[in-house]
Design a protein around this motif. Structure first.
Motif, PDB file in Angstrom:
ATOM      1  N   LEU A 176     124.938  53.091  28.080  1.00 21.40           N
ATOM      2  CA  LEU A 176     124.901  51.807  28.794  1.00 21.40           C
ATOM      3  C   LEU A 176     123.468  51.305  28.935  1.00 21.40           C
ATOM      4  O   LEU A 176     123.209  50.100  28.776  1.00 21.40           O
ATOM      5  CB  LEU A 176     125.541  51.962  30.172  1.00 21.40           C
ATOM      6  CG  LEU A 176     127.059  52.134  30.186  1.00 21.40           C
ATOM      7  CD1 LEU A 176     127.530  52.578  31.561  1.00 21.40           C
ATOM      8  CD2 LEU A 176     127.767  50.856  29.766  1.00 21.40           C
ATOM      9  N   ALA A 177     122.541  52.214  29.210  1.00 23.35           N
ATOM     10  CA  ALA A 177     121.138  51.807  29.324  1.00 23.35           C
ATOM     11  C   ALA A 177     120.620  51.302  27.982  1.00 23.35           C
ATOM     12  O   ALA A 177     119.892  50.310  27.912  1.00 23.35           O
ATOM     13  CB  ALA A 177     120.291  52.974  29.816  1.00 23.35           C
ATOM     14  N   GLY A 178     121.008  51.997  26.894  1.00 26.77           N
ATOM     15  CA  GLY A 178     120.583  51.567  25.562  1.00 26.77           C
ATOM     16  C   GLY A 178     121.120  50.203  25.190  1.00 26.77           C
ATOM     17  O   GLY A 178     120.498  49.465  24.432  1.00 26.77           O
ATOM     18  N   ALA A 179     122.287  49.862  25.764  1.00 27.56           N
ATOM     19  CA  ALA A 179     122.888  48.549  25.487  1.00 27.56           C
ATOM     20  C   ALA A 179     122.442  47.493  26.491  1.00 27.56           C
ATOM     21  O   ALA A 179     122.914  46.355  26.442  1.00 27.56           O
ATOM     22  CB  ALA A 179     124.417  48.671  25.509  1.00 27.56           C
ATOM     23  N   GLY A 180     121.539  47.867  27.407  1.00 29.48           N
ATOM     24  CA  GLY A 180     121.055  46.912  28.392  1.00 29.48           C
ATOM     25  C   GLY A 180     122.049  46.617  29.500  1.00 29.48           C
ATOM     26  O   GLY A 180     121.939  45.595  30.173  1.00 29.48           O
ATOM     27  N   LEU A 181     123.010  47.525  29.699  1.00 33.85           N
ATOM     28  CA  LEU A 181     124.053  47.274  30.692  1.00 33.85           C
ATOM     29  C   LEU A 181     123.885  48.117  31.959  1.00 33.85           C
ATOM     30  O   LEU A 181     124.610  47.903  32.933  1.00 33.85           O
ATOM     31  CB  LEU A 181     125.437  47.581  30.082  1.00 33.85           C
ATOM     32  CG  LEU A 181     125.847  46.688  28.912  1.00 33.85           C
ATOM     33  CD1 LEU A 181     127.064  47.272  28.213  1.00 33.85           C
ATOM     34  CD2 LEU A 181     126.144  45.284  29.421  1.00 33.85           C
ATOM     35  N   TRP A 182     122.988  49.092  31.937  1.00 32.00           N
ATOM     36  CA  TRP A 182     122.815  49.952  33.109  1.00 32.00           C
ATOM     37  C   TRP A 182     121.711  49.374  33.990  1.00 32.00           C
ATOM     38  O   TRP A 182     120.688  48.924  33.487  1.00 32.00           O
ATOM     39  CB  TRP A 182     122.451  51.371  32.662  1.00 32.00           C
ATOM     40  CG  TRP A 182     122.418  52.330  33.818  1.00 32.00           C
ATOM     41  CD1 TRP A 182     121.312  52.907  34.376  1.00 32.00           C
ATOM     42  CD2 TRP A 182     123.533  52.816  34.554  1.00 32.00           C
ATOM     43  NE1 TRP A 182     121.678  53.718  35.414  1.00 32.00           N
ATOM     44  CE2 TRP A 182     123.045  53.677  35.560  1.00 32.00           C
ATOM     45  CE3 TRP A 182     124.907  52.591  34.479  1.00 32.00           C
ATOM     46  CZ2 TRP A 182     123.867  54.323  36.470  1.00 32.00           C
ATOM     47  CZ3 TRP A 182     125.744  53.238  35.388  1.00 32.00           C
ATOM     48  CH2 TRP A 182     125.214  54.095  36.367  1.00 32.00           C
ATOM     49  N   PRO A 183     121.888  49.387  35.308  1.00 36.71           N
ATOM     50  CA  PRO A 183     120.915  48.738  36.207  1.00 36.71           C
ATOM     51  C   PRO A 183     119.483  49.205  36.023  1.00 36.71           C
ATOM     52  O   PRO A 183     118.566  48.394  36.080  1.00 36.71           O
ATOM     53  CB  PRO A 183     121.419  49.138  37.608  1.00 36.71           C
ATOM     54  CG  PRO A 183     122.872  49.375  37.415  1.00 36.71           C
ATOM     55  CD  PRO A 183     123.040  49.917  36.022  1.00 36.71           C
ATOM     56  N   GLY A 184     119.272  50.500  35.746  1.00 35.51           N
ATOM     57  CA  GLY A 184     117.914  51.015  35.616  1.00 35.51           C
ATOM     58  C   GLY A 184     117.177  50.477  34.416  1.00 35.51           C
ATOM     59  O   GLY A 184     115.977  50.572  34.330  1.00 35.51           O
TER      60      GLY A 184
END
Length: 197
Positions: A176-184
């Motif tokens: 999710l972070a790699g896809a820009g979807l995780w808040p962090g």
């Protein structure tokens, strides 16, 4: 000789002994039933009274188990009303992921990213032999005004549940972070310039 105090004391002592004996009989009877029904054994992971631990000793009267923090708990068998055995049959690794409410605008993409991460974890050599079903992405599990919660589950054996849960969580958050979807991974909102003097 006034026998009234003596008789009263004997009655109290008799009632106390009777009650204590009743408790002991109940503990032994519960222990016998527990043994015959094979409810749990030494080495099983259990939840008793909201405390999770591993059974270390079982007698006809008492059960001893060690909590995850190392504390030893000793419980009379007659006092055990509800016990969860985490070591029998199958288990399910369950991970809930809380995302910003804005992610609700692209649920299909979120679901796809989580599903791909879960399938990657399920195919790893250390887990592949213990996963009997493909991962299940339940999808939108909960929502409020600012966040949404997505749930992913994977069937496994009890001994692998904790390790699989951690791996699922790490892989899903990383994807999710790699896809820009995780808040962090989101850039902070720009601060509007203040009035010039």
């Amino acid at each position: 000789i006034n026998l009234t105090p003596l008789l009263a004391s004997a009655t109290i002592i008799g009632a106390t002994l009777g009650f204590g004996l009743q408790q002991i009989v109940r503990d032994y009877f519960s222990g016998a039933l527990m043994t015959m029904e094979d409810q749990y054994n030494v080495g099983d992971s259990v939840v008793v009274g909201g405390v999770t631990g591993v059974i270390e000793d079982v007698t006809m009267r008492l059960t001893r188990f060690r909590g995850v923090d190392g504390t030893i708990y000793v419980i009379p068998n007659g006092d055990i009303r509800l016990i969860g055995n985490l070591s029998r049959g199958w288990a399910r690794a369950v991970v809930d992921l809380t995302l910003p409410g804005a992610a609700a605008a692209d649920l299909e993409r979120v679901r796809s990213v989580i599903s791909a991460a879960a399938h990657e974890v399920a195919s790893r050599p250390e887990f592949a032999a213990h996963t009997t079903e493909p991962p299940s992405v339940v999808g939108l599990f909960a929502a409020d005004a600012t966040t949404i919660t997505m749930r992913v589950m994977l069937l496994t054996v009890p001994s692998q549940r904790d390790a699989l849960t951690r791996a699922l969580r790490e892989a899903a958050i990383g994807a999710l972070a790699g896809a820009g979807l995780w808040p962090g991974d989101q850039a902070p909102a720009p601060v509007p310039p203040g009035p010039s003097h």
